[in-house]
Design an enzyme around this catalytic site. Sequence first.
Site, PDB file in Angstrom:
ATOM      1  N   ASP A 122      24.728 -15.398 -23.733  1.00 54.84           N
ATOM      2  CA  ASP A 122      24.386 -16.807 -23.977  1.00 54.84           C
ATOM      3  C   ASP A 122      24.744 -17.670 -22.775  1.00 54.84           C
ATOM      4  O   ASP A 122      25.512 -17.262 -21.901  1.00 54.84           O
ATOM      5  CB  ASP A 122      25.121 -17.335 -25.226  1.00 54.84           C
ATOM      6  CG  ASP A 122      26.631 -17.384 -25.054  1.00 54.84           C
ATOM      7  OD1 ASP A 122      27.216 -16.405 -24.542  1.00 54.84           O
ATOM      8  OD2 ASP A 122      27.246 -18.408 -25.423  1.00 54.84           O
ATOM      9  N   GLU A 127      29.598 -16.481 -26.453  1.00 51.27           N
ATOM     10  CA  GLU A 127      30.896 -16.683 -25.789  1.00 51.27           C
ATOM     11  C   GLU A 127      31.142 -18.159 -25.525  1.00 51.27           C
ATOM     12  O   GLU A 127      32.262 -18.649 -25.651  1.00 51.27           O
ATOM     13  CB  GLU A 127      30.938 -15.901 -24.473  1.00 51.27           C
ATOM     14  CG  GLU A 127      32.313 -15.853 -23.808  1.00 51.27           C
ATOM     15  CD  GLU A 127      32.625 -17.043 -22.893  1.00 51.27           C
ATOM     16  OE1 GLU A 127      33.799 -17.202 -22.528  1.00 51.27           O
ATOM     17  OE2 GLU A 127      31.708 -17.829 -22.565  1.00 51.27           O
TER      18      GLU A 127
HETATM   19 ZN   LIG Z   1      31.012 -17.225 -19.145  1.00 54.85          ZN
END
Ligand SMILES: [Zn+2]
Length: 425
Positions: free
Chosen positions: A81, A178
């Site tokens: 992401d 994340e």
């Molecule tokens: Zn990162």
Amino acid sequence: MPQKLLERFLRYVQIDTTSDPDSTTYPSTAKQWDLLRLLASELREIGADVTLNAHGYVIAEVPASVGCEDVPVVALLAHADTAPDFSGTDVKPIVHRNYQGGALRLPDATDQVIDPADTRYADLLTAVGKDVVTASGKTLLGADDKAGVAILVTLVARLLTGPAPAHGRIRICITPDEEVGRGVEHLDLDELGAVVAYTIDGGAVGRISWETFSADGAVVTIRGVATHPGDARRYGMVNAVHLAGKLLALLPRETASPEATDARQGFIHPLRISGNAAECSVHLILRDHDNALLAGKGAALRAICGALEAAHPGARIECAVTQQYRNMGYWLRDNMLAVELLREACEGAGVVPVDDPVRGGTDGSRLTERGLPTPNIFTGGHNAHGPLEWVAVQDMQAVVEVLLILLGKWVERGSEFGGYRSQAN
Ligand SMILES: [Zn+2]
């Protein structure tokens, strides 16, 4: 020029994978599946044994070389992401071949210039002679962490199709989400099956992070005395909005705010405030590398709340502090082999390793706390989360070389690895 690595990176950054902190689904945005599925199929094509599970984790297996079956199993992680801080839609990567110094102007926004004459961007001069990739001015690039992803896929290709040094069993894991702090929320450590891990999610070449902040969250709830404003004096109004303002003014802004600190200084940071005259809540985050200093920040906040309450009869002020994550250094210090081998691998690849304590958390903070020691390795990326992000292709290739040497070091010295205590001090 490592052409395949560059092609992979360019392919990945053009796929929109922005995560969403307000989502309740996992992954937080369905579009992350586009890249996760592509990675699963690319890794399979290279010859890895791959699973893409229901939570979006791509886990690829590289079997041990003959005779290396007893080497500790190493996991290598990167995230698919990109940060919600800046647009990741329609990323148009630009390759500035053989960069010769000077300002890089991004064509889609006249005010977006990466100028190494500006000290904030002086590190661009480390890329002279290299091929630099930027976005076009309207989006971030997404080297955080698609550089890490491209590095890992390239590494797997090297390990499976050679030439590569002997290595133990390797588990590659690409995670979603994340950037919204949930990257390893559903990661099953038994499924991952590693005894040590590294995230490939750092910055400039050489920077190694084996310490992060320890983090607490706090919610201060201020209850005032609500009356009609016309009768406020007679009935003793206590306005929670005013008290929230006083609370903010009493925070140690000159010495312990994010704006006033760096390196190893922690802070108290008010994130959000909401409410009305009857009741207000203030959400804060508390950060420090040192757990005792972090506890001190919680105590200071409680003391401010107590003093404010005492000075305003009728008001009730509650301060609830909750633990978020802890500095991985509390575990890693106990057994520095994972970090030492990484430093040696850097030196073996001609890279000077530099300790870079993170002023934040990483997925490794949570994994280390859960029993899987996970320091963080550089990707070569710069200026993450904004339009001026850049990475040099040769720097990403250097990370591949460092990782190959690192895996060889685990073959040589993995038997010294004794595991970790399960609790921090
Ligand atoms: Zn990162």
